[in-house]
Enzyme design. Structure first.
Site, PDB file in Angstrom:
ATOM      1  N   GLY A 162      -0.774  -0.635  -8.969  1.00  0.00           N
ATOM      2  CA  GLY A 162      -1.183  -0.529  -7.581  1.00  0.00           C
ATOM      3  C   GLY A 162      -2.201   0.578  -7.393  1.00  0.00           C
ATOM      4  O   GLY A 162      -2.381   1.436  -8.260  1.00  0.00           O
ATOM      5  N   CYS A 163      -2.874   0.541  -6.256  1.00  0.00           N
ATOM      6  CA  CYS A 163      -3.935   1.504  -5.983  1.00  0.00           C
ATOM      7  C   CYS A 163      -3.366   2.901  -5.747  1.00  0.00           C
ATOM      8  O   CYS A 163      -3.798   3.876  -6.371  1.00  0.00           O
ATOM      9  CB  CYS A 163      -4.750   1.045  -4.788  1.00  0.00           C
ATOM     10  SG  CYS A 163      -3.763   0.595  -3.350  1.00  0.00           S
ATOM     11  N   TYR A 164      -2.399   2.997  -4.847  1.00  0.00           N
ATOM     12  CA  TYR A 164      -1.795   4.303  -4.587  1.00  0.00           C
ATOM     13  C   TYR A 164      -1.191   4.885  -5.860  1.00  0.00           C
ATOM     14  O   TYR A 164      -1.259   6.087  -6.117  1.00  0.00           O
ATOM     15  CB  TYR A 164      -0.667   4.172  -3.557  1.00  0.00           C
ATOM     16  CG  TYR A 164      -1.087   4.065  -2.127  1.00  0.00           C
ATOM     17  CD1 TYR A 164      -1.904   5.033  -1.536  1.00  0.00           C
ATOM     18  CD2 TYR A 164      -0.638   3.018  -1.315  1.00  0.00           C
ATOM     19  CE1 TYR A 164      -2.259   4.949  -0.194  1.00  0.00           C
ATOM     20  CE2 TYR A 164      -0.986   2.932   0.030  1.00  0.00           C
ATOM     21  CZ  TYR A 164      -1.801   3.900   0.587  1.00  0.00           C
ATOM     22  OH  TYR A 164      -2.136   3.821   1.915  1.00  0.00           O
TER      23      TYR A 164
END
Lengths: 345, 345, 345, 345
Positions: free
Chosen positions: A149-151
């Site tokens: 994921g990005c976060y």
């Protein structure tokens, strides 16, 4: 040329994958699927690609994908995955999945945070977590990747070196993260209307965001003990960019110089990692690129370190890292086709 | 009618004071000063006020100010203050100072964080910290007010009830704050150029921002013991708005309902305070108004509470609270002239 | 106090009417309706109004509206209007309609540009076009007002003086207009998603936008002959603001000074009109206010004049002018409750 | 590999040239100069390039440039040019100048619109106007190119086919253009401060913008008669993008289909030109790319055609076209290194 397919090609992560692959010197898009826009040219949906990538979108046809693709990037809505991925896997196609489905070592953690049974637990065991800088060796030989994921990419990379070296206490780790609106994907909800988003910002899903569990899995692995973190996501009015501000208590009297050395050493061979000295990351330094910037500051008064890290959520946080994974899986130069710096302006 | 002067009227805090006073039913701007634009109409500098407030800007003339003003809002650059404020004070004019100069109980704290000797230590002793909801009674009788900073107002109000009731541990308090660009004031530096700011965000002054000391002073007062906090400011691409995300460890097994009651009770008579239940603050709910929104979420897993608070940095964080202070000092209704809700769109 | 109702209160024009009326010293909202949000507090939909206007939204109940309102602002979707407005009209309630339905002198023009039969042709005859600066006297005695469109207000006011004085040729008039995104109303369509709108701009509905006919009606009236115009609307990434750039060929050798005199004279008693000399309008000078700024430049080389005009599309272009109409209809000061300058920042 | 120098490398056009050349497969930056930042790494000024292009900035040293460069991109402030360019020219270096200095066929036109004598009139005669789609053959053999302005590229390409075919009247041509803020270059003026620009728009330099003369030169050439145009530039709150809306009266009863054919034929072999049918250009379709989108609509009612065209002002409007010129001059594929589609998000 690597023959690449993209399923869910018209979502924001999907189209970014298409865009990056379109100028990749060693890959070629041979299949692109979209439920909503099947039979349209992809450049009718995203006119920025007209003349550059005019492939006609298909529905998902397993047989055709098998025949035409060496690797498939899946950016599908939940549920669609389970019918597609096992079948492709069995046919020997390499899979890079951009959803949360193949990121977990423990099926139960997935099921707890996603609130749903896992569709393919047997494949989950075979999948590798595709954070390239931390799992490069496993990625090389994997057939299926759970692309991070990005976060999580932005958060894990900011804390990994300090936990690996036991510089910081494993309690009281707090990650305050801010994301641009593309992070919400291609949606027509009122809350993402320009007039509701611009000149506005807010926190959301405090203490409950799914990426928390993904961050905890990886940090625990690195630290060799269970780590729980406070993770707070925020929506801010820009398109591309995640900024994570991480707080951890120091286990000793470390200086900025000490911390710099640890980061610099940990990431010394990494093309995509920039460790900053006496400076702090800005999202427009990385927007449009696969780079991560990491800066930090020791607060000697409080014996605490604050780490700031920035990535482009669509690029290093999704499609770019997916292509980085492809490069590793196919033994290309890791930065092949994604070596460019950010667009800045 | 209260006769009001504004010194430093063309900075962003100054002009917001002018704008608010222009439609205040019980006050009237009788003096406005600007070094840079003396002898120009204020509406030549800010054309949005043409026909609404066309007062000619003066240089700072102490004698004239004394004669024409009951209250003076000072938004002056450092140094200018020391020649002006004591003289006005001695003449009996009420003073609401928007700089950091009169916010401290302890001269040494000021001098440490501002890195400069205090110009009027004798007046510092007489000044009252103008966070209206916490110091209303002292403000009533004060002649000189140190109007709080923007970050500090948003942070202190989010933590005060929990510290007052000893709900949270006084260690490990972390405040991660995000501000719109007006917070930097009216500047022509490259870093605030549109192209450098929009689609960008970053942290700055980690562990060293002056507002830290102001927050610590007030939280310590409330808690009855010394409190030190991590405070991290960020610049985000919007004009008006501060969002503070505060983290504190709970002293017991409190629920969201418990926390809600504490906040609701603490601020029960406050017109400008909105405590949210099952919702989180957004800056566009308060932009253009003197309101603060406070929401929160207990993370039972970590025995921690996360508080989110939002204000308009120019309004409740500067000019609006200054006018609120004036209202209190002159025994008007506290929301007189500033009762409006936010502009939202 | 004038008792005011707002139907369609949660659309963008509706809520701006509510916001303005909330601080109007001579009016009071006694009825607010919303089909989508009936039985909710308006401040649950727009939290910026919490504590400021907490009226509960009703469904449209004609009987109750008649009993509780002296004036009703209708911002209803097409079709809903026809069941509501005649009935209110017959009951003697004053009506200010923010849709296009009551703006036309000629039913056929309406039907041609809107592609639908007019629902209440008999009321259309009685309605007055509510561009206050041009139709003040008729508005005074009207019971039903067709409140002008945003583009049209900005365009007509820029050209009226020149056409009234036959300074410009009636052929080859071109109006190139740019609008902020609130002009599209409260919509959840993908095209208004933040990521699609920000950092983007485009023209739309070239040669076919309905406001063309409204502009032509009024300019023809002023000129005393039929005037046709090219009108091109554009969407630009900001919330509030319309900028119209109008081009017309001069009938003689006029100078900037000549043109200035004509504008200054034409609007000499108008509180809300600012004629600029040697300067050009900016939308942030008028955003949040009922003002219009008009500037211009003679291009002697081409014997042409270019007029630039700016308004806030939600304020002077919709809700603010609606309240200005109310003020006129009820013999209040025309700027009562809307005298404020723009918010600028 | 082509050895390329960039003078004025840290301005916005300069750095965009550097960014594009950094990933160009057939060129290599061998020299970069900046007066302000000499002796710094370029990636210290633009951290997005760290690890990608870390060349040290020099002062302008003619001898070294001659030795190290086959082509030089000059993006210098006025005055600096005259000492540099003739000397490089005499040494046989190819020159692509991004200023206005070498765009004119007639020295007097330059001197009139720029208000200054031309520094190198003898070189002006040898320079070729680098609008690639119109002057490809001359560019091939040129040693010095006057790279077109951003507004001009967007405007000329929108009108050229219609004038070439005498479809439109040569009088009453109006070009209303809107530009993002990067068009103003890297400036620290207050008017370009984020708070002054965002949520704002305005026209500027009506009837006097220098690009008018450049547009008129090229349109006159194409039409075979003198053409004068109204050109109005506007500043809008986005970074990259120019949108030009052009108005011209038709010489006959042409339909949209007719116009489409003319455009499609005129640009039939052009990689970078997209002619739209039943759709209008949007700047985010071209941002980050060298493409131009052109759409149009016939207004049969007025016998007028409205053409909408969009480019990225930094890319096709400056650095990208400069590289396109280089490609032509060095007989590379014209889209080499700049074939990518826009970034869209």
């Amino acid at each position: 040329m690597i023959r690449a397919g993209v399923l869910g090609a018209t979502g924001y992560a999907g189209i970014e994958t298409v865009r990056i692959l379109s100028s990749h010197p060693m890959a070629k898009i041979t299949y692109a699927a979209s439920k909503t826009y099947a039979n349209k040219k992809i450049s009718d949906v995203y006119p920025n690609l007209r003349g550059v990538c005019d492939i006609v979108l298909s529905d998902v046809d397993i047989q055709k994908i098998k025949e035409s693709c060496d690797v498939v990037f899946t950016a599908l809505p939940h549920g669609a995955s389970k019918e597609v991925i096992p079948s492709l896997y069995n046919a020997g196609v390499k899979i890079i999945d951009l959803s949360g489905d193949f990121r977990y070592n423990d099926q139960k953690v997935y099921e707890k945070w996603y609130g749903t049974p896992h569709d393919c637990p047997q494949l989950l065991k075979k999948s590798v977590y595709g954070l390239c800088e931390l799992h490069r060796n496993e990625i090389k030989n994997a057939q299926i990747i759970g692309n991070p994921g990005c976060y999580t990419t932005c958060s894990i990379m900011a804390l990994a070196p300090l936990l690996a070296h036991r510089i910081v206490n494993t309690k009281n780790i707090i990650i305050d993260a801010k994301s641009g609106v593309t992070g919400a994907g291609r949606q027509s909800k009122l809350e993402y209307n320009f007039c509701e988003c611009t000149e506005n910002m807010h926190a959301y899903k405090i203490a409950t965001h799914r990426h928390t569990s993904e961050i905890e899995q990886e940090l625990s692995l690195i630290a060799g003990e269970e780590i729980l973190v406070s993770f707070t996501p925020h929506l801010v009015p820009l398109k591309r960019g995640i900024l994570a501000t991480s707080y951890a208590n120091l286990n000793g009297d470390y200086t900025d110089e000490d911390i710099y050395k640890i980061f610099a050493e940990f990431y010394k061979n990494e093309y995509f990692v920039r460790i900053l000295k006496d400076a702090l990351p800005e999202t427009n330094h990385v927007a449009g690129s696969n780079f991560i910037e990491i800066g930090f500051k020791v607060d000697a008064r409080l014996k605490r370190v604050v780490i700031s890290s920035a990535i482009d959520n669509l690029f290093k946080g999704a499609a770019g890292q997916a292509v980085q994974n492809m490069n590793i899986m196919f033994s290309l130069d890791e930065n092949c086709g994604i070596a460019n710096g950010g667009i800045y302006l």
